[in-house]
Design a protein around this motif. Structure first.
Motif, PDB file in Angstrom:
ATOM      1  N   TYR A 182      -4.219  -6.503   2.623  1.00 35.35           N
ATOM      2  CA  TYR A 182      -5.654  -6.236   2.555  1.00 35.35           C
ATOM      3  C   TYR A 182      -5.937  -4.813   2.071  1.00 35.35           C
ATOM      4  N   ASP A 183      -7.079  -4.655   1.423  1.00 36.08           N
ATOM      5  CA  ASP A 183      -7.496  -3.337   0.954  1.00 36.08           C
ATOM      6  C   ASP A 183      -8.073  -2.494   2.082  1.00 36.08           C
ATOM      7  N   ARG A 184      -8.654  -3.167   3.087  1.00 36.55           N
ATOM      8  CA  ARG A 184      -9.300  -2.473   4.197  1.00 36.55           C
ATOM      9  C   ARG A 184      -8.642  -2.919   5.495  1.00 36.55           C
ATOM     10  N   VAL A 185      -8.257  -1.957   6.315  1.00 37.98           N
ATOM     11  CA  VAL A 185      -7.562  -2.248   7.567  1.00 37.98           C
ATOM     12  C   VAL A 185      -8.347  -1.628   8.718  1.00 37.98           C
ATOM     13  N   ALA A 238       1.536   2.484   3.090  1.00 32.03           N
ATOM     14  CA  ALA A 238       0.941   2.273   1.777  1.00 32.03           C
ATOM     15  C   ALA A 238       1.675   3.058   0.696  1.00 32.03           C
ATOM     16  N   ASP A 239       2.027   4.290   0.997  1.00 35.08           N
ATOM     17  CA  ASP A 239       2.720   5.126   0.016  1.00 35.08           C
ATOM     18  C   ASP A 239       4.056   4.518  -0.393  1.00 35.08           C
ATOM     19  N   VAL A 240       4.875   4.120   0.603  1.00 29.53           N
ATOM     20  CA  VAL A 240       6.203   3.605   0.260  1.00 29.53           C
ATOM     21  C   VAL A 240       6.113   2.229  -0.384  1.00 29.53           C
ATOM     22  N   ALA A 241       5.014   1.496  -0.124  1.00 27.70           N
ATOM     23  CA  ALA A 241       4.829   0.177  -0.729  1.00 27.70           C
ATOM     24  C   ALA A 241       4.158   0.261  -2.091  1.00 27.70           C
ATOM     25  N   GLY A 242       3.696   1.454  -2.462  1.00 21.90           N
ATOM     26  CA  GLY A 242       3.046   1.631  -3.746  1.00 21.90           C
ATOM     27  C   GLY A 242       1.689   0.970  -3.831  1.00 21.90           C
ATOM     28  N   THR A 243       0.933   1.012  -2.734  1.00 16.20           N
ATOM     29  CA  THR A 243      -0.387   0.412  -2.710  1.00 16.20           C
ATOM     30  C   THR A 243      -1.384   1.391  -2.110  1.00 16.20           C
TER      31      THR A 243
END
Length: 328
Positions: A182-185, A238-243
């Protein structure tokens, strides 16, 4: 070659502990009931002895047949089991996997030998409920200290919340899945709550180092040397997943509107839980950089079928929360 016996050894902390000892030249024997798949079934230097760790006779038989130099007890959840194990393996270096939950007072940071442990009544000592987990672990620590007073080389390691590959509790998997999907958590509160975490490979290395260099009767905290708030942790995922992820903070009023509380979100803790790790570091232990630890954790999560759904308040409820925020 030295021999290590790991009580448990196939699921999470135990699995990484077996790998840690193998990587440092030990022959390893796993002792468990065989109820879970053994990832080391084809590994030459890993033996398996089947038995129930709650059975004194089975432990004593394992002590005789394996004659280990080191014993790592990953699955001792009642103090009497610790007492029995320290006696059965009195000729070995015994390390009990305790918990940061053993501490009985909220203070920052929690220190070995400084912060009081939970008391444990006879009723709590034999209980199975989560509410008595901390007292039972604390009493296990006291059993280790008492065994050391009788000349047994027994030590404790106290991890905080453990995360990493193969985590069957799926606590962090919930948050990883949210960030990836999801974009928003939704995050309760201001996102700054702090619950000290420990990368599982660092817990495994702590167990080995304490087994080799620890002082009998002593306890050693283990946790990431760099701590992150829940918001920092999600940004790191998010950083390590590239998102990218937008963190949406929700307060008590918004949660009440949909029948939720902050405590229903896994890894939420109102008061900071922080443990000093200086005592362990003095033995030569080092913490994995959290970027590296999280990258490995996220990569294994993506290969697994774990999604943390048992901790999920429900995406539909989260959508309602987001809707509530738009009306305020």
């Amino acid at each position: 070659m030295d021999t290590a016996l790991v009580i448990g050894g196939t699921r999470f902390i135990g699995r990484h502990t077996v790998e840690e000892f193998l990587n440092h030249g030990y022959e390893v024997t796993i002792f468990n009931r065989g109820n879970h798949e053994n990832p080391f079934s084809d590994v030459e230097d890993v033996e398996h002895v089947e038995g129930d760790r709650d059975d004194r006779t089975a432990l004593e038989a394992a002590a005789l047949s394996v004659d280990p130099d080191v014993v790592i007890d990953c699955v001792a959840y009642h103090p009497e089991r610790v007492r029995v194990a320290t006696e059965a393996f009195s000729d070995a270096r015994y390390v009990y996997v305790s918990s940061g939950s053993a501490y009985g007072r909220e203070e920052v940071p929690k220190r070995e030998g400084g912060t009081p442990l939970h008391d444990c009544s006879p009723e709590q000592a034999t209980d199975e409920s989560p509410a008595t987990y901390g007292p039972r672990k604390a009493e296990g620590d006291r059993a280790v200290h008492e065994a050391a007073s009788r000349g047994i080389e027994a030590m404790s390691v106290r991890p905080c919340v453990v995360y990493g590959p193969y985590d069957y509790t799926e606590r962090l998997d919930y948050w990883i899945a949210r960030v990836l999907e999801y974009d928003r958590v939704v995050v309760p509160g201001d996102g700054q709550h702090l619950w000290h975490r420990a990368y599982v490979e660092d817990v495994a290395s702590a167990l080995r180092i304490v087994a080799e260099r620890g002082d009998p009767g002593e306890a050693y905290n283990v946790g990431d040397r760099r701590l992150t708030t829940i918001e920092e942790g999600l940004d790191l995922i998010a950083d390590v997943a590239g998102t990218d992820v937008e963190i949406v903070h929700v307060g008590e009023r918004e949660l009440d509107a949909v029948g939720l509380s902050a405590e229903e979100f896994t890894l939420y803790r109102d008061y900071p839980h922080v443990m000093t790790t200086a005592k362990l570091a003095a033995l030569g232990w080092e913490s994995t950089p959290i970027e590296e630890a999280m990258a490995r954790t996220v990569a294994e999560h993506e290969e697994s079928d774990r999604d943390g759904s048992e901790h999920d308040p429900g995406r539909a409820i989260e959508e309602r929360l987001l809707g509530v925020l738009e009306t305020l």
